[in-house]
Write an enzyme that holds these catalytic residues in place. Sequence first.
Site, PDB file in Angstrom:
ATOM      1  N   ALA A   1       0.852  -1.208   0.000  1.00  0.00           N
ATOM      2  CA  ALA A   1       0.000   0.000   0.000  1.00  0.00           C
ATOM      3  C   ALA A   1       0.879   1.245   0.000  1.00  0.00           C
ATOM      4  CB  ALA A   1      -0.933  -0.003   1.204  1.00  0.00           C
TER       5      ALA A   1
ATOM      6  N   GLY B   1       4.646   7.823 -10.912  1.00  0.00           N
ATOM      7  CA  GLY B   1       3.630   8.514 -10.100  1.00  0.00           C
ATOM      8  C   GLY B   1       2.568   7.514  -9.678  1.00  0.00           C
TER       9      GLY B   1
ATOM     10  N   SER C   1       3.017   4.121  -2.800  1.00  0.00           N
ATOM     11  CA  SER C   1       2.577   5.158  -3.758  1.00  0.00           C
ATOM     12  C   SER C   1       1.543   4.601  -4.720  1.00  0.00           C
ATOM     13  CB  SER C   1       3.755   5.653  -4.605  1.00  0.00           C
ATOM     14  OG  SER C   1       4.757   6.161  -3.818  1.00  0.00           O
TER      15      SER C   1
ATOM     16  N   LYS D   1      13.686  -2.426 -17.462  1.00  0.00           N
ATOM     17  CA  LYS D   1      12.632  -2.150 -18.448  1.00  0.00           C
ATOM     18  C   LYS D   1      13.119  -2.479 -19.862  1.00  0.00           C
ATOM     19  CE  LYS D   1      10.501   1.326 -15.498  1.00  0.00           C
ATOM     20  NZ  LYS D   1      10.571   2.720 -15.027  1.00  0.00           N
TER      21      LYS D   1
HETATM   22  N1  LIG Z   1       6.031   4.664  -8.044  1.00  0.00           N
HETATM   23  C1  LIG Z   1       5.971   4.608  -9.370  1.00  0.00           C
HETATM   24  O1  LIG Z   1       5.873   5.634 -10.056  1.00  0.00           O
HETATM   25  C2  LIG Z   1       6.001   3.294 -10.074  1.00  0.00           C
HETATM   26  C3  LIG Z   1       6.251   2.120  -9.395  1.00  0.00           C
HETATM   27  N2  LIG Z   1       6.283   0.942 -10.066  1.00  0.00           N
HETATM   28  C4  LIG Z   1       6.501  -0.308  -9.343  1.00  0.00           C
HETATM   29  O2  LIG Z   1       5.379  -0.521  -8.508  1.00  0.00           O
HETATM   30  C5  LIG Z   1       5.766  -1.228  -7.348  1.00  0.00           C
HETATM   31  C6  LIG Z   1       5.347  -0.429  -6.117  1.00  0.00           C
HETATM   32  O3  LIG Z   1       5.997   0.822  -6.191  1.00  0.00           O
HETATM   33  P1  LIG Z   1       5.667   1.986  -5.136  1.00  0.00           P
HETATM   34  O4  LIG Z   1       4.245   1.963  -4.781  1.00  0.00           O
HETATM   35  O5  LIG Z   1       6.266   3.207  -5.711  1.00  0.00           O
HETATM   36  O6  LIG Z   1       6.555   1.505  -3.916  1.00  0.00           O
HETATM   37  P2  LIG Z   1       6.429   1.946  -2.393  1.00  0.00           P
HETATM   38  O7  LIG Z   1       7.761   1.696  -1.785  1.00  0.00           O
HETATM   39  O8  LIG Z   1       5.806   3.294  -2.281  1.00  0.00           O
HETATM   40  O9  LIG Z   1       5.367   0.883  -1.840  1.00  0.00           O
HETATM   41  C7  LIG Z   1       5.650  -0.462  -1.592  1.00  0.00           C
HETATM   42  C8  LIG Z   1       4.790  -0.871  -0.433  1.00  0.00           C
HETATM   43  O10 LIG Z   1       4.906  -2.266  -0.251  1.00  0.00           O
HETATM   44  C9  LIG Z   1       5.124  -2.528   1.127  1.00  0.00           C
HETATM   45  N3  LIG Z   1       5.882  -3.752   1.276  1.00  0.00           N
HETATM   46  C10 LIG Z   1       7.145  -3.980   0.852  1.00  0.00           C
HETATM   47  N4  LIG Z   1       7.532  -5.219   1.218  1.00  0.00           N
HETATM   48  C11 LIG Z   1       6.479  -5.767   1.891  1.00  0.00           C
HETATM   49  C12 LIG Z   1       6.259  -7.002   2.515  1.00  0.00           C
HETATM   50  N5  LIG Z   1       7.209  -7.917   2.580  1.00  0.00           N
HETATM   51  N6  LIG Z   1       5.064  -7.243   3.090  1.00  0.00           N
HETATM   52  C13 LIG Z   1       4.094  -6.303   3.060  1.00  0.00           C
HETATM   53  N7  LIG Z   1       4.251  -5.090   2.481  1.00  0.00           N
HETATM   54  C14 LIG Z   1       5.435  -4.828   1.906  1.00  0.00           C
HETATM   55  C15 LIG Z   1       5.901  -1.329   1.630  1.00  0.00           C
HETATM   56  O11 LIG Z   1       5.789  -1.184   3.016  1.00  0.00           O
HETATM   57  C16 LIG Z   1       5.242  -0.188   0.853  1.00  0.00           C
HETATM   58  O12 LIG Z   1       4.118   0.312   1.522  1.00  0.00           O
HETATM   59  C17 LIG Z   1       7.272  -1.448  -7.471  1.00  0.00           C
HETATM   60  O13 LIG Z   1       7.519  -2.700  -8.053  1.00  0.00           O
HETATM   61  C18 LIG Z   1       7.699  -0.337  -8.423  1.00  0.00           C
HETATM   62  O14 LIG Z   1       8.877  -0.633  -9.122  1.00  0.00           O
HETATM   63  C19 LIG Z   1       6.053   0.858 -11.408  1.00  0.00           C
HETATM   64  C20 LIG Z   1       5.790   1.990 -12.130  1.00  0.00           C
HETATM   65  C21 LIG Z   1       5.782   3.301 -11.519  1.00  0.00           C
HETATM   66  N1  LIG Z   2      11.199   4.858 -10.379  1.00  0.00           N
HETATM   67  C1  LIG Z   2      10.531   4.660 -11.627  1.00  0.00           C
HETATM   68  C2  LIG Z   2       9.070   4.479 -11.394  1.00  0.00           C
HETATM   69  C3  LIG Z   2       8.389   3.883 -12.540  1.00  0.00           C
HETATM   70  O1  LIG Z   2       8.711   2.830 -13.058  1.00  0.00           O
HETATM   71  C4  LIG Z   2      10.741   5.878 -12.508  1.00  0.00           C
HETATM   72  O2  LIG Z   2      11.280   6.877 -12.026  1.00  0.00           O
HETATM   73  O3  LIG Z   2      10.412   5.808 -13.695  1.00  0.00           O
END
Ligand SMILES: NC(=O)C1=CN([C@@H]2O[C@H](COP(=O)(O)OP(=O)(O)OC[C@H]3O[C@@H](n4cnc5c(N)ncnc54)[C@H](O)[C@@H]3O)[C@@H](O)[C@H]2O)C=CC1
Ligand SMILES: N[C@@H](CC=O)C(=O)O
EC number: 1.1.1.3
Length: 446
Positions: A14, A308, A16, A206
């Site tokens: 939960a 985002g 971003s 990617k």
């Molecule tokens: N933020 C972005 O713009 C983008 C992110 N992504 C991908 O989406 C995925 C999520 O990214 P975000 O939301 O940005 O990451 P984030 O770091 O904001 O959220 C990850 C969440 O998962 C939880 N988490 C991690 N390990 C855990 C576990 N063992 N058990 C329970 N909860 C756990 C964390 O506490 C955190 O709340 C990643 O794989 C990232 O590479 C892909 C495209 C864009």
């Molecule tokens: N950290 C990545 C998030 C999306 O994949 C980025 O900056 O593009």
Amino acid sequence: MIEHRTLRVALLGAGSVGSQVARLLLEQADELASRAGAGLELIGIAVRDVDAKRDVDLPHELYTTDADQLILQADVVIELMGGIEPARSLIMLALETGADVVTANKALVAAHGPELFSLAERVGAQLHYEAAVAGAIPIIRPLRDSLAGDRVDRILGIVNGTTNFILDRMDTRGDTLEEALRIATDLGYAEADPTADIEGHDAQQKAAILASIAFHTEVPVDRVHREGITKVTSAQIEQAARAGYVVKLLAICERTHGADGEEGVSARVYPALVARSHPLASVHGGNNAVFVQAAAAGSLMFYGAGAGGVETASAVLGDVVSVARRRVQGGPGLGESMHAGLPVLDIDDITTRYHISLAVADRPGVLAAVASLFSELDVSVETLEQSIPQRDPAEEPDPDGFGAHATLVIGTHAASEGSLAAVVQALAESEFVHRVTGVLRVEGAI
Ligand SMILES: NC(=O)C1=CN([C@@H]2O[C@H](COP(=O)(O)OP(=O)(O)OC[C@H]3O[C@@H](n4cnc5c(N)ncnc54)[C@H](O)[C@@H]3O)[C@@H](O)[C@H]2O)C=CC1
Ligand SMILES: N[C@@H](CC=O)C(=O)O
Ligand code: NA
């Protein structure tokens, strides 16, 4: 009101993206049900700490720390935790127990894609990952489905929002890398460890995914040459602007020929000079763009938000609706096609144009000496720019006794990596050259 069957959706993570996916699943439940042909009931969200403070207010009873139990009750599992473990094991558990899976996890898909795809195929489940490359931009599905009847020859992608944001701020506002990274992190663009962004690992993952789908060939992530943006200087960005270029971190995937003439696939990531007239040069801020060249379709460009929370949630929910539709209608998931099995080429097999920046002695004979060094090593010079800084020796001491400096920027015709390395070494050893201050490749001929 139409009666739908209900699919039980489990969310892992939960942060971003996860918090936005949960919010939209709850707020748009009716609309999503109509599109999916099934209700999408969010049955729980696996987190590390159920009481942690979060930006999005969601019903507290949804949170659980028991991801395994949650998965066992789900029809669809959305993995948004990131990282390899426990994400990999949890996705495998979900597939093995009959759930379909949606993930945004490029690190996992790049490193363990084949293992996960073959499991999904074996159990007849679906595994979708549109958000894993270029966030909200539809690119996985267009490459896999829309272009399935064409031959993709080349992909040039700005696929990391954080580094595009940083380079853009350095170019347009004169920010330092550190200042711009702080803002990109606040905007939710950066990975949990932003080294993955600025050192190019995220773009490398990617690129491996894009090349694998586009060329129907398994491209392991460690076969993608990678350079990040930490060595790009403000001086290089200014010089690029004077010469009509911008500096962009590019993921380049090409169907090309190696030194022995054999057809193969090259995938590489590095900061490169892109002509200001190229469509990729106008991609600003955290946006991404993927420029695809295909035999029949010609040039296509996919552009939009590459990072985002809410933007990425759009791609995740698109996959969830697609997974739900197929689940309702029946039929197996579509596996990935890796039938071509082309060899993956080394960076040494690739030729590109280069811009080499030098601090040289400001004295007669320098240009001739530098030019003859290029010709001795058989690298052809295309452009040359010289500038002599207005330097006051009283204010700028000269501790190494090198004397007055001028800056030379030499553009080459296409040359191999090996020739370039030999030139750079010879320049560094030349008595006329104080320092090789930077080397950037030029990409983006259309
Ligand atoms: N933020 C972005 O713009 C983008 C992110 N992504 C991908 O989406 C995925 C999520 O990214 P975000 O939301 O940005 O990451 P984030 O770091 O904001 O959220 C990850 C969440 O998962 C939880 N988490 C991690 N390990 C855990 C576990 N063992 N058990 C329970 N909860 C756990 C964390 O506490 C955190 O709340 C990643 O794989 C990232 O590479 C892909 C495209 C864009
Ligand atoms: N950290 C990545 C998030 C999306 O994949 C980025 O900056 O593009
Ligand atoms: Na995408």
